[in-house]
Design an enzyme around this catalytic site. Sequence first.
Site, short mmCIF file in Angstrom:
data_model
loop_
_atom_site.label_atom_id
_atom_site.label_comp_id
_atom_site.label_asym_id
_atom_site.label_seq_id
_atom_site.Cartn_x
_atom_site.Cartn_y
_atom_site.Cartn_z
N HIS A 83 0.80 -1.24 0.00
CA HIS A 83 0.00 0.00 0.00
C HIS A 83 0.83 1.28 0.00
CE1 HIS A 83 1.10 -0.12 4.24
NE2 HIS A 83 0.73 1.15 4.33
N1 UDP Z 1 -3.37 -5.51 8.94
C1 UDP Z 1 -4.64 -5.95 9.22
N2 UDP Z 1 -5.43 -6.37 8.17
C2 UDP Z 1 -4.99 -6.38 6.88
C3 UDP Z 1 -3.68 -5.94 6.61
C4 UDP Z 1 -2.89 -5.49 7.66
O1 UDP Z 1 -5.06 -5.97 10.37
O2 UDP Z 1 -5.76 -6.75 5.98
C5 UDP Z 1 -2.54 -5.05 10.05
C6 UDP Z 1 -1.16 -5.64 10.08
O3 UDP Z 1 -1.18 -6.90 10.69
C7 UDP Z 1 -0.38 -4.62 10.86
C8 UDP Z 1 -1.04 -3.32 10.48
O4 UDP Z 1 -2.30 -3.67 9.90
O5 UDP Z 1 -0.51 -4.82 12.25
C9 UDP Z 1 -0.15 -2.62 9.51
O6 UDP Z 1 -0.79 -1.59 8.97
P1 UDP Z 1 -0.31 -0.95 7.60
O7 UDP Z 1 0.37 -1.97 6.80
O8 UDP Z 1 -1.51 -0.29 7.05
O9 UDP Z 1 0.70 0.19 8.07
P2 UDP Z 1 2.25 0.22 8.39
O10 UDP Z 1 2.57 -0.86 9.38
O11 UDP Z 1 2.99 0.05 7.12
O12 UDP Z 1 2.47 1.58 8.97
#
Ligand code: UDP
Length: 346
Positions: free
Chosen positions: A205
């Site tokens: 994403h």
């Molecule tokens: N996550 C979730 N459902 C999904 C995809 C990701 O609950 O379908 C969780 C994932 O396990 C993690 C968090 O969302 O704990 C990560 O969020 P994201 O990837 O949006 O942001 P980033 O970590 O890159 O800041």
Amino acid sequence: MKLLTVVGARPQFIKVATVSRIIAQTPGISEKIIHTGQHFDANMSSIFFSELGIPEPTHNLEVMGGSHGAMTGRMMEKLETVMLAEKPDGVLIYGDTNSTLAGALVAVKLHIPLFHVEAGLRSFNRAMPEEINRIVSDQLSEQLFCPTRLSISNLQKEGITKGVHHVGDVMYDATLFASESARAQSDILDQIGVEDGDYLLCTLHRAENTDDEQRFRKVITFLEEAATDRVMVFPVHPRTKQVMQKYGITPKGIKLIDPVGYFDIHRLLAGTVGVYTDSGGLQKEAYFHKAPCVTLRDETEWVETIESGWNRLWTSEDYRTSRLNITDYGEGESARKIFDILVSLS
Ligand code: UDP
């Protein structure tokens, strides 16, 4: 002590749950949660509040969409009104989103002490919006809660040494909280028709992958190749869905599903043989579940995962070492450490 917490995006709901749970159990310290509205779909927002038992936000600013400047500006305007009315003793911010940045700027301009959870991370890529949000938030924070030793030394190099604490990673606390419920409650594997030990898991994403069509196509081709021998399950982030529609791309041989809740993603992590992701959170959760990870980025701020041999960048051929344990993230007591430091300030 009266705290005001600013959240807005999926990873923040997960992090905030760990600290808010402890605050809610303690008399004499209160917290109000402000949801900026950055992520608003039920499966990107409210599901995390219900699964993780996060108190309902007292305000929802409903700032959704728009360019970085417009979004951050609208958040700031509304946050200022709330902070002026609430007069908190401190503002808690999490991670590196536009909600983090808006919360930081408004709090310091109103002379409210600012506390940053997940401070000191650096990718050293200033083209990433998250990197700018981190640098500014850290410069403005009075207390900085760092997940790793490297994040402490990153701050030192920027001259930030006061109020800096190595507390470990609240995402590990969150993982411990969710793993049991995930096993007991989630039927996601049956729902999508995959079996333990027989699929790959992917998320994608980040703006650096989705905003440029050539780059996006290259990553999708890489994923299609990885998915030739094994099913790949891909919960598609709303931004990525939009981009797939805009470019007319339907990845071949990949099981596309809607984003799932926290228990379901942990159930998927528990059964996967490998993770492909550009998410900061998922890189570490892959390690927590002892699943090897391929990071779909050209650098990562979670370098321990690379050094320990559990993660590699998609641009490198192989993992670096035999697989080691990472001690930096702690034993699931990060939120408690943060809470204890907050209480010692009051
Ligand atoms: N996550 C979730 N459902 C999904 C995809 C990701 O609950 O379908 C969780 C994932 O396990 C993690 C968090 O969302 O704990 C990560 O969020 P994201 O990837 O949006 O942001 P980033 O970590 O890159 O800041």
